[in-house]
Design a protein around this motif. Structure first.
Motif, PDB file in Angstrom:
ATOM      1  N   TYR A 271       0.842  -1.192   0.000  1.00  0.00           N
ATOM      2  CA  TYR A 271       0.000   0.000   0.000  1.00  0.00           C
ATOM      3  C   TYR A 271       0.879   1.245   0.000  1.00  0.00           C
ATOM      4  CZ  TYR A 271       0.957   0.413   5.048  1.00  0.00           C
ATOM      5  OH  TYR A 271       1.577   0.532   6.274  1.00  0.00           O
TER       6      TYR A 271
ATOM      7  N   GLN B 145       1.350   4.856 -12.281  1.00  0.00           N
ATOM      8  CA  GLN B 145       2.174   3.664 -12.117  1.00  0.00           C
ATOM      9  C   GLN B 145       3.093   3.485 -13.327  1.00  0.00           C
ATOM     10  OE1 GLN B 145      -0.143   0.400 -10.015  1.00  0.00           O
ATOM     11  NE2 GLN B 145      -1.760   1.299 -11.270  1.00  0.00           N
TER      12      GLN B 145
ATOM     13  N   HIS C 202       1.508  -2.474 -13.136  1.00  0.00           N
ATOM     14  CA  HIS C 202       0.394  -2.003 -12.331  1.00  0.00           C
ATOM     15  C   HIS C 202       0.202  -2.888 -11.097  1.00  0.00           C
ATOM     16  CE1 HIS C 202      -1.537   0.048 -16.093  1.00  0.00           C
ATOM     17  NE2 HIS C 202      -0.337   0.510 -15.797  1.00  0.00           N
TER      18      HIS C 202
ATOM     19  N   LEU D  20      -1.378  -1.223  -8.056  1.00  0.00           N
ATOM     20  CA  LEU D  20      -2.447  -0.627  -7.267  1.00  0.00           C
ATOM     21  C   LEU D  20      -3.806  -1.154  -7.716  1.00  0.00           C
ATOM     22  CD1 LEU D  20      -1.284   3.094  -7.147  1.00  0.00           C
ATOM     23  CD2 LEU D  20      -1.274   1.468  -5.254  1.00  0.00           C
TER      24      LEU D  20
ATOM     25  N   ALA E 241      -8.913   1.718  -1.703  1.00  0.00           N
ATOM     26  CA  ALA E 241      -8.301   2.594  -0.711  1.00  0.00           C
ATOM     27  C   ALA E 241      -9.015   2.428   0.617  1.00  0.00           C
ATOM     28  CB  ALA E 241      -8.338   4.048  -1.166  1.00  0.00           C
TER      29      ALA E 241
ATOM     30  N   TYR F  67      -8.172   8.870  -7.228  1.00  0.00           N
ATOM     31  CA  TYR F  67      -8.866   8.560  -5.976  1.00  0.00           C
ATOM     32  C   TYR F  67      -9.695   9.762  -5.528  1.00  0.00           C
ATOM     33  CZ  TYR F  67      -5.441   4.765  -5.710  1.00  0.00           C
ATOM     34  OH  TYR F  67      -4.663   3.657  -5.969  1.00  0.00           O
TER      35      TYR F  67
ATOM     36  N   LEU G  29      -3.567   3.622  -0.019  1.00  0.00           N
ATOM     37  CA  LEU G  29      -3.903   3.238  -1.381  1.00  0.00           C
ATOM     38  C   LEU G  29      -3.439   1.800  -1.543  1.00  0.00           C
ATOM     39  CD1 LEU G  29      -2.639   6.452  -3.221  1.00  0.00           C
ATOM     40  CD2 LEU G  29      -4.794   6.069  -2.011  1.00  0.00           C
ATOM     41  N   ASN G  30      -4.377   0.892  -1.658  1.00  0.00           N
ATOM     42  CA  ASN G  30      -4.072  -0.533  -1.577  1.00  0.00           C
ATOM     43  C   ASN G  30      -3.645  -1.112  -2.915  1.00  0.00           C
ATOM     44  OD1 ASN G  30      -4.862  -0.597   1.179  1.00  0.00           O
ATOM     45  ND2 ASN G  30      -7.009  -0.684   0.545  1.00  0.00           N
ATOM     46  N   GLY G  31      -2.828  -2.147  -2.843  1.00  0.00           N
ATOM     47  CA  GLY G  31      -2.340  -2.812  -4.037  1.00  0.00           C
ATOM     48  C   GLY G  31      -1.758  -4.160  -3.696  1.00  0.00           C
TER      49      GLY G  31
ATOM     50  N   ILE H  18       5.061  -2.329  -3.705  1.00  0.00           N
ATOM     51  CA  ILE H  18       4.836  -0.955  -4.138  1.00  0.00           C
ATOM     52  C   ILE H  18       5.989  -0.075  -3.666  1.00  0.00           C
ATOM     53  CG2 ILE H  18       3.332   1.058  -3.940  1.00  0.00           C
ATOM     54  CD1 ILE H  18       1.014  -0.850  -3.567  1.00  0.00           C
TER      55      ILE H  18
ATOM     56  N   VAL I  62       5.846   4.416  -8.304  1.00  0.00           N
ATOM     57  CA  VAL I  62       4.568   5.101  -8.430  1.00  0.00           C
ATOM     58  C   VAL I  62       4.824   6.589  -8.209  1.00  0.00           C
ATOM     59  CG1 VAL I  62       2.226   5.337  -7.531  1.00  0.00           C
ATOM     60  CG2 VAL I  62       3.328   3.093  -7.559  1.00  0.00           C
TER      61      VAL I  62
END
Length: 295
Positions: free
Chosen positions: A173, A200, A205, A207, A215, A237, A257-259, A263, A270
């Protein structure tokens, strides 16, 4: 990750503008959708300021001829602009109908006029500063409204800051914060929308670009995550504030911001995208102090 891996290892938000257009003045809303209301619209000049005095003129019009106001009720909501404005309101309209004034806890002024006769309601008084708001006529299921904006312009906001930091290589995240502090003389901020985008690395990618899990609000009274949308390499977002922050107080938001994946490491950089706005009733233009960590 090397110094030149990806665009903007040290992402820059400095000098970003956060803005919202000023509420349009006295715009009539035609043809309310409820049954029996299709031919109605709000007439009159609304509230017109002349120096430190104002005149208020509102009416209900109908295609093919004006209709009497008997049976209609009018609620005028005045929202203070910056500068601690004040307004005087007479006890009656010029035709003798009672005006009930209520000073609401959020700083707004509410005026109620019920059972008026004729085709127009009018009154006047003095004021300082300025107001936005609305005038809403109601009769049964029918409602029609007119926007209000008069007096001094909204003073540009100040005291906005934001931070966006990469999570660790295993956390999946990005951590971020945002805050604003209404300056002295501004009515309590009761709504705001924070919108920003991140970009990104092409074909890398990680996220989550849409849906309720994209999120998370970690903390922040009145804040909620609204939406995320992807376009190519960019994810935008939107967070919404529906609390109440008075002058001199600070509203703070902490979010993720989740992924998936690592990250922020060398393969998955990013960077901040071009979209960065904070909008709301009290906001015109804000130049925040914004910092980012190494990604």
């Amino acid at each position: 990750m090397t110094e030149n891996a990806g665009i903007g290892r040290r992402a820059v938000l400095r000098g970003a503008a956060w803005s919202v257009p000023v509420l349009a003045a006295a715009v009539a809303v035609p043809a309310y959708a409820a049954s029996g209301c299709a031919d109605f619209s709000v007439g009159g000049a609304g509230i017109v300021a002349t120096g430190s005095n104002y005149t208020a003129t509102f009416g209900v019009n109908k295609a093919g001829g004006a209709q009497p106001l008997t049976g209609w009720s009018l609620v005028i909501t005045l929202v203070p602009k910056a500068g601690g404005p004040s307004i005087t309101v007479p006890a009656q309209t010029t035709s003798g109908t009672t005006i009930t004034r209520t000073n609401l806890a959020n700083g707004n002024v509410q005026l109620e006029i019920t059972g008026a006769t004729g085709t127009t309601v009018s009154f006047g008084g003095s004021f300082t500063g300025g107001y936005t708001g609305s005038a809403v006529w109601t009769k049964g299921a029918c409602q029609i409204s007119k926007g209000i904006d008069f007096g001094a312009p909204i003073v540009p906001f100040s005291g906005m800051s934001a931070t966006l930091n990469a999570g660790t290589h295993t956390s999946a995240y990005l951590a971020g914060t945002a805050s604003f502090t209404p300056p002295a003389g501004v009515a309590a901020v009761t709504n705001a929308t924070l919108t920003f985008s991140v970009q990104q690395k092409p074909n890398k990618h990680v996220l989550i670009g849409s849906g309720p899990t994209a999120a998370t609000v970690v903390s922040g009274a009145g804040w909620s995550f609204t939406s995320a949308s992807s376009s190519g390499d960019t994810v935008t977002y939107v967070f919404t504030f529906t609390g109440s922050t008075s002058a001199g107080s600070t509203s703070s938001l902490s979010f993720r911001l989740n992924g998936s994946g690592s990250i922020g490491n060398g393969d998955f950089p990013v960077t901040i995208g071009g979209t960065r706005t904070l909008s709301g009733t009290q906001f015109v233009t804000v130049t925040p102090t914004v910092t980012t960590a190494n990604w």
